[in-house]
Design an enzyme around this catalytic site. Structure first.
Site: not given
Length: 265
Positions: A88, A141, A154, A156-158, A187
């Site tokens: 996580n 995400s 972010y 691209a990573s997800k 969230i």
């Protein structure tokens, strides 16, 4: 018969010092699991103390192989094995645009957000397979589904995490180890605190989450419930899947609702 859904299971939860990770660690323990909780923040010890004897805290970096290996070793030595890995831990990296972010910053975001889940799968899968199978879940995400929900690195990573769980599920064929992702929307966690603070200061707190059909942001406990589903036998035939938990945001591209002749309700 207690009816607890993770009775007798052993889990690892990274990013457990706050937010989704902390809420999930508490829920896993309440459902009968013993939990190794980890984070780069010392606050992870607060998570473990709140849970009690069913938890063991380790301060570590989820994007470093030695630290991830130590988590698996701790689960085996302290609790007798491993059944569930929840990768996580992650960082937002801000909202820098394509030409405003350095290659070094981009690489660091990928190291934590994408290499971290890769290491979690790589180290946890053999241990889980030894127990006869189990569940690996990774936090992706809605930003990994399409543009518009995060910065370039972010997002691209997800997107990489979503493809990673699909690829890993195939590579673990026959192992009885399932690999899935959770795709949160907005969230209320430490990662999104600046958004909530800005909206509150601007007198626009009531507009948070208005782009999704539920017209609100989500809570960590709601993501924890999704993690529990994927970790438990209730999802025994779910594999290589990205579960979207976003109030319906990703079901449509954002639009101005009055243009659709919306019926007043």
């Amino acid at each position: 018969m207690t009816g607890r859904r993770l009775e007798g299971k052993v889990a690892i939860v990274t990013g457990a010092a706050s937010g989704i990770g902390r809420a999930t660690a508490h829920l896993f323990a309440a459902e009968g699991a013993r939990v190794v909780v980890s984070d780069v923040s010392d606050a992870v010890h607060d998570t473990a103390r709140a849970i009690g004897d069913a938890a063991h805290a380790i301060v570590g970096d989820a994007g470093r192989a030695d630290d991830v290996a130590a988590l698996v070793q701790a689960a085996e030595e302290r609790f007798g094995g491993l059944d569930i890995m929840f990768a996580n831990a992650g960082v937002s990296g801000g909202l820098a645009g394509l030409f405003d972010q350095s290659a070094e910053d981009f690489a660091e975001i990928l190291r934590i957000n994408l290499i971290g889940p890769f290491l979690a799968i790589q180290h946890a899968a053999p241990a889980i397979a030894k127990r006869g199978g189990g569940s690996i879940l990774c936090t992706a995400s809605v930003a990994g589904l399409r543009s518009g929900a995060g910065g370039v690195a972010y997002s691209a990573s997800k997107a990489g995490v979503i493809n990673l769980v699909q690829t890993a599920a195939q590579q673990l064929v026959g192992s009885k180890v399932r690999v899935n992702a959770i795709c949160p929307g907005l969230i209320q966690t430490g990662m999104t605190e600046m958004i909530y603070d800005w909206a509150t200061a601007a007198g626009k707190a009531d507009r948070i989450g208005r782009l999704n059909p539920l017209r609100r942001g989500g809570e960590p406990d709601e993501l924890a419930q999704a993690a529990l589903f994927l970790a438990s036998d209730a999802s025994s035939y779910v594999n290589g899947h990205a579960l979207v938990v976003d109030g319906g945001l990703a079901s449509s591209h954002p639009f101005t609702q009055q243009n659709y002749g919306q019926v007043a309700i």
